[in-house]
Design an enzyme around this catalytic site. Structure first.
Site, short mmCIF file in Angstrom:
data_model
loop_
_atom_site.label_atom_id
_atom_site.label_comp_id
_atom_site.label_asym_id
_atom_site.label_seq_id
_atom_site.Cartn_x
_atom_site.Cartn_y
_atom_site.Cartn_z
N TRP A 202 -10.27 5.82 -11.41
CA TRP A 202 -10.21 5.81 -9.96
C TRP A 202 -11.63 5.55 -9.41
O TRP A 202 -12.60 6.11 -9.89
CB TRP A 202 -9.68 7.16 -9.43
CG TRP A 202 -9.87 7.25 -7.96
CD1 TRP A 202 -9.17 6.57 -7.01
CD2 TRP A 202 -10.87 8.00 -7.27
NE1 TRP A 202 -9.68 6.86 -5.77
CE2 TRP A 202 -10.72 7.73 -5.90
CE3 TRP A 202 -11.90 8.85 -7.70
CZ2 TRP A 202 -11.55 8.30 -4.93
CZ3 TRP A 202 -12.71 9.42 -6.74
CH2 TRP A 202 -12.53 9.14 -5.37
N ASP A 481 0.69 2.34 0.05
CA ASP A 481 -0.17 3.11 -0.86
C ASP A 481 0.68 3.84 -1.89
O ASP A 481 1.90 3.99 -1.73
CB ASP A 481 -0.99 4.10 -0.02
CG ASP A 481 -2.35 4.39 -0.63
OD1 ASP A 481 -2.51 4.19 -1.84
OD2 ASP A 481 -3.23 4.85 0.12
N MET A 482 0.05 4.35 -2.92
CA MET A 482 0.74 5.12 -3.98
C MET A 482 -0.35 5.92 -4.68
O MET A 482 -1.06 5.40 -5.53
CB MET A 482 1.41 4.13 -4.93
CG MET A 482 2.46 4.70 -5.82
SD MET A 482 1.81 5.54 -7.25
CE MET A 482 1.07 4.21 -8.17
N ASP A 551 -11.10 2.25 -4.12
CA ASP A 551 -11.52 3.17 -3.06
C ASP A 551 -13.04 3.22 -2.96
O ASP A 551 -13.57 3.78 -2.01
CB ASP A 551 -10.99 4.58 -3.34
CG ASP A 551 -9.60 4.78 -2.75
OD1 ASP A 551 -9.14 3.89 -2.01
OD2 ASP A 551 -8.99 5.83 -3.02
C1 GLA Z 1 -5.87 6.19 -0.75
C2 GLA Z 1 -6.26 4.78 -0.36
C3 GLA Z 1 -7.25 4.83 0.77
C4 GLA Z 1 -6.64 5.54 1.94
C5 GLA Z 1 -6.18 6.93 1.51
C6 GLA Z 1 -5.39 7.60 2.59
O1 GLA Z 1 -6.92 6.86 -1.32
O2 GLA Z 1 -6.77 4.10 -1.46
O3 GLA Z 1 -7.65 3.54 1.13
O4 GLA Z 1 -5.56 4.79 2.42
O5 GLA Z 1 -5.35 6.87 0.36
O6 GLA Z 1 -4.94 8.83 2.20
#
Ligand code: GLA
Length: 755
Positions: A202, A481-482, A551
């Protein structure tokens, strides 16, 4: 150009050809399929004798077939069987009523289809453009079990890509259980390869790993229910001397988003078996009489001129034959996303403040991220209740979307459809919709649980919720998202003896929801996301043509991720945002210019609070956006070539370029990570230019021939010059726009003269 699929008169020798590659196999005496060749294009063979002679060895199982001796450990198989003396990993295992796994599928015929049909229920390749695709379907039969296997090969001749899958059908009267079924199995005659793949974690996705193959099994896989941050399904086998510009590299990928396995096995004869498909670990599929199981499709290609040539083939193929065609070649909007600007702490005035300023800067689409539904003020609540949070959005999504559109922006919305919070109406109403066996404790991740997408009622519920919201408001884009992986894998509507079907049925439910939403809302642009790049794969791209790459928005970390991702995926698939500094994941401070120069090599967006940014930054952002718009088509759809790898030497430099498809513009970006005292002189040599054309570098004096730029190279000044005291020091980027000055007419003359 000869046909893509050629079969000899006896119907025993199959030769598939792309513009530059050949793939050959034949039927041997007992009806097995023997793989003969995959590599640079060779002349069509009249007979596959001689070159493909086999040696006989001692102390190994032998099949006596008429006058021929076949030794399964020495055969290169097209689709290797289980239990008959080939001790390498079989391509399929089918457990029969008597418990046996041994099977004998023998050649039973072939057919050729024009073009390429999509697979029902699964993401797959297609040939909507009539790009000359041809599909060969080979049928195999095992009379004792009463099953058939169809091996499907689609040749995409102009992309130098082959797509393979298999389909097993139970023609008998009692069920059998498919315990593995590879999408692709490929036996290579030696093992002199580097295994090059994208591994990470991650916020640190897709880091390049390159190592020599060694005897035994080496593999990457996922058991997480998603393709994963840890290993991307894409990998390459390259000659040890292959560089960006020279040498051969085989590229393999899977059009699938669930548990996968990429296995490479080097045996005691020094040959290599490559196998790609659904991960057999935890998989078992019961096939009732007359039922079929279709594997996902695997993608196979080979670059003959370095990694760059392979990437170019794959990028073209993905753009034309995998990614959602509604968007695959259209300009992707420049977005502003409120996540890093506000996290959960926003209300409508705050959002409109950001959106208004974003519009003024030239941004095109506003994305409202997490926190707009239920009573979600943090990550512990409300997932599954897709009802607007009235305290934050009194006018609902409709009201906000209307106000955003009134500003002249498009509107995008975040969803995490597959997830559920303990504190949610949907969980209280349907506790049995959560994944997990009754009575077991469930593992939490990010304070949330997973909905059972193998249950059609769950998919129906999500479709109704999402579709009614989309119908009620103008929504142009959805970020899907997931944010967690599957634990306690168990679907409550799946019979106890069929739980091995759960992981695949889960992902089929995800695909079904995507397909239904796209059918009703074809103009809705989806961006997939799984805590960044946790499901960055071709399965997703079939529906959502772009993905949130990571992220981590720190420019230096992103450079490493985007550079490695580009080996297997076009830049138009990579969402790339400029965020604020110090960066929220690394604490690193980089200049706005550097953040932009990295994000430009993807689908540009901004993820910072423009309502509080200072004037200098705002002016810089405005300039970046207007520059990006000018070159958007080149940057998103041009030909990318990597020039200097941050995974080589001291890892301090990265350089790459994108050239417009007509060759008139090349954009080169070079990153120097740390500023080093008195560093080596640095020249970046471009590629893909016309040696005889003249070019100008924007903002610099002089005119250069293409051959000069490619062979002499451009001097990149040191990050900090201690004589002039100029330069930013660490994390410096140089971005150059190189324009061709002529229309290339003289090129053909010059070439003619030299012939
Ligand atoms: C994940 C996504 C982020 C954001 C958050 C929101 O981490 O990758 O870009 O959307 O969720 O909770």
């Amino acid at each position: 150009m000869s046909q893509s699929v050629k079969i000899d008169e006896d119907g025993k020798l199959f030769q598939l050809g792309t513009d530059h590659l050949s793939y050959v196999f034949r039927v041997v005496g007992n009806g097995e399929l023997e793989h003969l060749y995959f590599g640079p294009r060779i002349h069509d063979l009249d007979r596959a004798q001689g070159l493909f002679a086999r040696e006989e060895r001692k102390v190994t199982p032998t099949w006596e077939v008429r006058n021929e001796k076949l030794q399964p450990e020495l055969l290169a198989f097209e689709y290797p069987p289980a239990g008959h003396g080939d001790f390498r990993t079989p391509a399929y295992e089918i457990v029969q009523g008597n418990g046996s796994r041994t099977s004998e599928f023998r050649y039973a015929g072939f057919r050729i289809d024009r073009g390429k049909q999509r697979l029902p229920g699964l993401p797959s390749s297609f040939d909507d453009d009539g790009d000359g695709a041809q599909t060969l379907v080979i049928s195999l039969r095992d009379e004792l079990i009463g099953c058939s296997i169809e091996l499907c090969y689609t040749v995409f001749p102009h992309d130098d890509v082959l797509v393979r899958s298999s389909r097993v059908t139970n023609l008998g009267t009692s069920p059998v259980v498919v315990e593995s079924s590879a999408s692709l199995s490929l036996d290579l005659p030696d093992s002199k390869y580097d295994f090059v793949q994208l591994s990470g974690a991650w916020a640190r996705e897709n880091r390049l790993s390159r190592s020599r193959l060694h005897p035994g099994v080496q593999e990457i896989h996922s058991t997480r229910g998603a393709s994963s941050h840890q290993h991307n399904p894409f990998f390459m086998l390259a000659s040890p001397t292959t560089t960006e510009q020279s040498g051969t590299a085989i590229g393999v990928n899977l059009i699938y988003s669930g548990n996968f396995r990429d296995r490479i096995e080097v045996d005691h004869y020094g040959t290599t078996r490559v196998q790609v498909g659904i991960n057999p670990d935890g998989f078992a599929w019961t096939l009732d009489p007359q039922a079929s199981f279709q594997t996902p499709e695997a993608v196979l290609s080979m670059g003959l001129h370095g990694f760059n040539s392979l990437s170019e083939q794959l990028a073209r193929f993905i753009t034309r034959h995998v990614a959602n065609p509604r968007f695959a070649r259209s300009p992707r909007p420049i977005v502003i996303n409120n996540w890093e600007a506000t996290y959960f702490d926003f209300d409508q005035p705050k959002l409109l403040d950001i959106a208004g300023r974003a519009k003024d800067l030239g941004i095109e689409l506003f994305v409202l991220d997490d926190g707009w539904f239920g009573h979600r003020d943090d990550a512990t609540t409300s997932l599954g209740d897709w009802v607007p949070y009235s305290r934050k959005l009194p006018g609902g999504i409709d009201g906000l979307s209307g106000a955003i559109h009134d500003l002249g922006l498009q509107f995008g919305l975040w969803f995490e459809p597959e997830m559920v919070s303990m504190d949610s109406h949907v969980r209280r109403l349907h506790p049995d919709w959560l994944i997990g066996p009754p009575g077991r404790s469930l593992t939490l991740q990010r304070s949330q649980y997973v909905l059972d997408m193998s249950n059609s009622k769950v998919v129906d519920y999500l479709y109704d919720e999402m579709a009614s919201l989309i119908r009620s408001a103008r929504i142009d884009y959805i970020k899907w998202d997931m944010n967690r992986n599957i634990t306690e894998a168990f679907g409550r509507t799946i019979p106890t003896d069929r739980q091995g079907e759960f992981p695949h049925r889960y992902i089929l439910g995800v695909y079904d929801l995507y397909a239904r939403l796209i059918k009703e809302f074809p103009d809705l642009l989806f961006e997939s996301c799984a805590s960044g790049g946790g499901r960055f794969d071709l399965g997703m791209m079939y529906y959502a043509p772009q993905a949130w790459t990571s992220d981590d928005t720190d420019a230096v970390e992103r450079a490493l991720t985007q550079y490695a991702t580009s080996y297997g995926y076009p830049q138009s698939t990579m969402g790339a945002h400029v965020s604020e500094v110090p960066n929220h994941e690394t604490g690193r401070v980089t200049s706005l210019a550097t953040r932009g120069n990295i994000a430009f090599f993807g689908d540009l967006g901004y993820e910072l609070d423009v309502s509080t940014a200072d004037e200098e930054d705002l002016a810089g952002i405005r300039r970046q956006i207007s520059w990006y718009k000018q070159y958007r088509n080149v940057l998103q759809y041009g030909k990318l070539a990597r020039l200097v790898s941050p995974y080589e030497d001291d890892g301090n430099t990265m350089a790459w370029q994108i050239t417009s498809l007509d060759g008139t513009v090349t954009i080169m970006s070079c990153l120097n990570i740390l500023s080093r005292p008195n560093p080596p002189i640095q020249r970046i040599r471009l590629t893909d230019l016309d040696p005889n054309s003249q070019y100008a570098i924007k903002g610099k004096e002089g005119i250069y021939f293409g051959d000069e730029l490619m062979n002499v190279g451009i001097l990149i000044p040191q990050s900090f010059n201690p004589i002039t005291h100029k330069g930013r020091g660490d994390f410096t980027t140089h971005l150059l726009v190189i324009e061709r000055l002529d229309n290339g007419d003289h090129v053909s003359c010059a070439r003619k003269q030299s012939q």
